[in-house]
Design a protein around this motif. Structure first.
Motif, PDB file in Angstrom:
ATOM      1  N   GLU A 119      -3.301-129.419 -34.176  1.00  0.00           N
ATOM      2  CA  GLU A 119      -2.400-128.810 -33.256  1.00  0.00           C
ATOM      3  C   GLU A 119      -2.870-127.441 -32.748  1.00  0.00           C
ATOM      4  N   LEU A 120      -3.211-126.786 -33.653  1.00  0.00           N
ATOM      5  CA  LEU A 120      -3.376-125.299 -33.732  1.00  0.00           C
ATOM      6  C   LEU A 120      -4.978-125.118 -32.708  1.00  0.00           C
ATOM      7  N   SER A 140      -4.516-126.396 -28.959  1.00  0.00           N
ATOM      8  CA  SER A 140      -3.901-125.260 -28.372  1.00  0.00           C
ATOM      9  C   SER A 140      -5.098-124.382 -27.872  1.00  0.00           C
ATOM     10  N   GLU A 159      -7.047-126.290 -25.048  1.00  0.00           N
ATOM     11  CA  GLU A 159      -6.355-126.744 -24.189  1.00  0.00           C
ATOM     12  C   GLU A 159      -6.436-128.344 -23.817  1.00  0.00           C
ATOM     13  N   ARG A 193      -5.206-132.075 -25.922  1.00  0.00           N
ATOM     14  CA  ARG A 193      -4.076-133.005 -26.828  1.00  0.00           C
ATOM     15  C   ARG A 193      -4.683-133.011 -28.225  1.00  0.00           C
ATOM     16  N   ALA A 194      -3.719-132.938 -29.268  1.00  0.00           N
ATOM     17  CA  ALA A 194      -4.046-133.044 -30.726  1.00  0.00           C
ATOM     18  C   ALA A 194      -4.592-134.306 -30.844  1.00  0.00           C
ATOM     19  N   GLU A 243      -9.551-127.890 -17.531  1.00  0.00           N
ATOM     20  CA  GLU A 243      -9.624-128.687 -18.870  1.00  0.00           C
ATOM     21  C   GLU A 243     -10.567-129.855 -18.347  1.00  0.00           C
ATOM     22  N   ASN A 273       0.124-120.166 -34.850  1.00  0.00           N
ATOM     23  CA  ASN A 273      -0.012-120.979 -33.658  1.00  0.00           C
ATOM     24  C   ASN A 273      -0.853-120.190 -32.571  1.00  0.00           C
ATOM     25  N   ILE A 274      -0.884-120.893 -31.320  1.00  0.00           N
ATOM     26  CA  ILE A 274      -1.878-120.093 -30.274  1.00  0.00           C
ATOM     27  C   ILE A 274      -1.316-118.706 -30.156  1.00  0.00           C
ATOM     28  N   ASP A 275      -0.110-118.601 -30.065  1.00  0.00           N
ATOM     29  CA  ASP A 275       0.211-116.895 -29.866  1.00  0.00           C
ATOM     30  C   ASP A 275      -0.494-115.957 -30.871  1.00  0.00           C
TER      31      ASP A 275
END
Length: 428
Positions: A83-84, A87, A90, A92-93, A237, A305-307
């Motif tokens: 998931e990380l 992200s 850009e 899907r996991a 993407e 996370n991506i942030d």
């Protein structure tokens, strides 16, 4: 201001005499500066030292689904790591595999697997009379080294401000079934810092290759490597665009955190279609039981996370931005208007690409080395290290200190002037 080509022979000789005095003064300093690779500086690597504190002997080392990360298992990566990285990429996991520390390693394995076992049931490349790869130039030397190692014939494709020349790509790919792939650095390209336009990405996704096993080798190495908060390139993407175009299996997309966390100790990933992933996992299950899940978990807990990754990259940018600005400012000040070089001022990535007068790049790099500054070898940004016009030089500002970089760029521009004068005098 006159350009050098507008000067008379006597003016050039007088200027050369003055410049040679300055060059001798540089040589007398005994400089030993290395700008040969795009390595992060120690200051940048210090940013991730908190990752060393994530684990201790009493730490909980189980993943969110209860997997003990000390043990075997999870061949394609921890779900939270997927998931990380998804992200960051850009996508899907479920579209990615999380690997070990190096995306270059993943690219090498992908080529190697294609050579020995083929792509999704197609003939292994080792059983074909000829295999070719398209190489946008100037480009990344380590990409070219992989295809050269496997004896794959490399075909140059010129870069434009929008990305690779797609008229050439479309024609070659559609007509020649020996062409099996193309190397791409779609965002802040190595070395020019060019990002592919939306139209270029769409044209890639709509390709109609003669070879069923043709793939885009989409190395998104600099996807979050912006230099400015208010000026950032965004690209379409590629996996999504390929699906929209009816070419879901066309692309392999690569990424790593090597220049985000620690070079050599990051986490790499590959994104592709379901069919591609199933094909890859057949080999992967033979090659390994699992990759380093502790490192995957460490990255997840550090960045969260991506942030968290984006905030971290702002700190990288704060270190890199003054170096890139100094590099380009010195080029502007010392060479602007002289007609002896061109360069692109990038807003992301890791390099500045310089174009000298034709036939001068090797001599410039050699002259800089003689005075104590090691640059990337001239020609390295082309397959077989053969720049047909001998013009491209990759400048890597990241590793030296600001003070060292300033000296190195002053010397570099001096070498450009001296070599350019010699070239002009030869033709008089």
């Amino acid at each position: 201001m006159k350009t050098y080509s507008q000067m008379s022979k006597d003016e050039l000789l007088a200027l050369k005499s003055d410049l040679e005095k300055s060059y001798k003064a540089f040589k007398d300093q005994g400089l030993k500066l290395d700008m040969s690779r795009g390595k992060p500086s120690s200051e940048q690597m210090d940013l991730a030292m908190g990752m060393m504190d994530v684990f201790h002997s009493k730490a909980d080392l189980t993943s969110e689904n209860g997997t003990d990360c000390r043990n075997y298992g999870s061949l394609d990566g921890l779900q939270e790591a997927k998931e990380l990285l998804a992200s960051m990429m850009e996508c899907r996991a479920e579209s990615i595999i999380v690997y070990g520390n190096s995306s270059l390693n993943v690219m090498y394995d992908t080529i190697s697997r294609s050579v020995t076992h083929g792509v999704m049931g197609n003939t292994p490349w080792c059983k074909l009379d000829k295999v070719k790869f398209l190489c946008p130039v100037p480009g990344y030397d380590r990409h070219f080294a992989i295809t050269e190692y496997f004896g794959i014939e490399m075909v140059n494709v010129p870069m434009t401000p929008e990305g690779p020349d797609m008229d050439i790509v479309e024609k070659l790919v559609s007509e020649d079934d020996t062409i099996k792939g193309i190397w791409c650095v779609p965002k802040y390209s190595n070395p020019q810092g060019i990002s592919y336009s939306d139209e270029t990405v769409r044209r890639f996704a709509r390709l109609k290759p003669a070879a069923k096993d043709f793939r885009l080798y989409w190395d998104n190495a600099y996807c979050i490597h912006h230099l400015y908060e208010d000026r950032q390139d965004n690209i379409l993407e590629i996996i999504d665009e390929c699906e929209k175009a009816g070419n879901p299996d066309l692309a392999y997309k690569f990424v790593s955190t090597s220049k985000v966390s620690f070079p050599g100790s990051g986490v790499a990933a590959l994104a592709a279609s379901k069919a591609n992933l199933e094909d890859i996992k057949k080999q992967l299950a033979i090659q390994t039981i699992s990759y380093d899940k502790l490192n995957q978990l460490r990255h997840v807990r550090f960045f969260k996370n991506i942030d968290g990754m984006r905030e971290h990259m702002k700190k990288h940018a704060a270190i890199l931005r003054p170096k890139f600005e100094l590099t380009c400012d010195i080029l502007d000040r010392e060479l602007g208007g002289l007609g002896i070089g061109e360069w692109i001022r990038p807003i992301g990535g890791y390099f500045v690409s310089f174009e000298s007068m034709e036939g001068c790049a090797k001599a410039i790099v050699t002259k800089a080395k003689e005075a104590g500054v090691v640059m990337t070898e001239a020609g390295a940004t082309f397959p077989y290290k053969k720049d047909p016009k001998d013009t491209n030089i990759r400048i890597a500002p990241s590793f030296p200190s600001i003070e060292e970089l300033g000296k190195a760029m002053e010397l570099f521009t001096l070498c450009v002037k001296l070599v350019s004068i010699d070239k002009l005098l030869e033709n008089m």
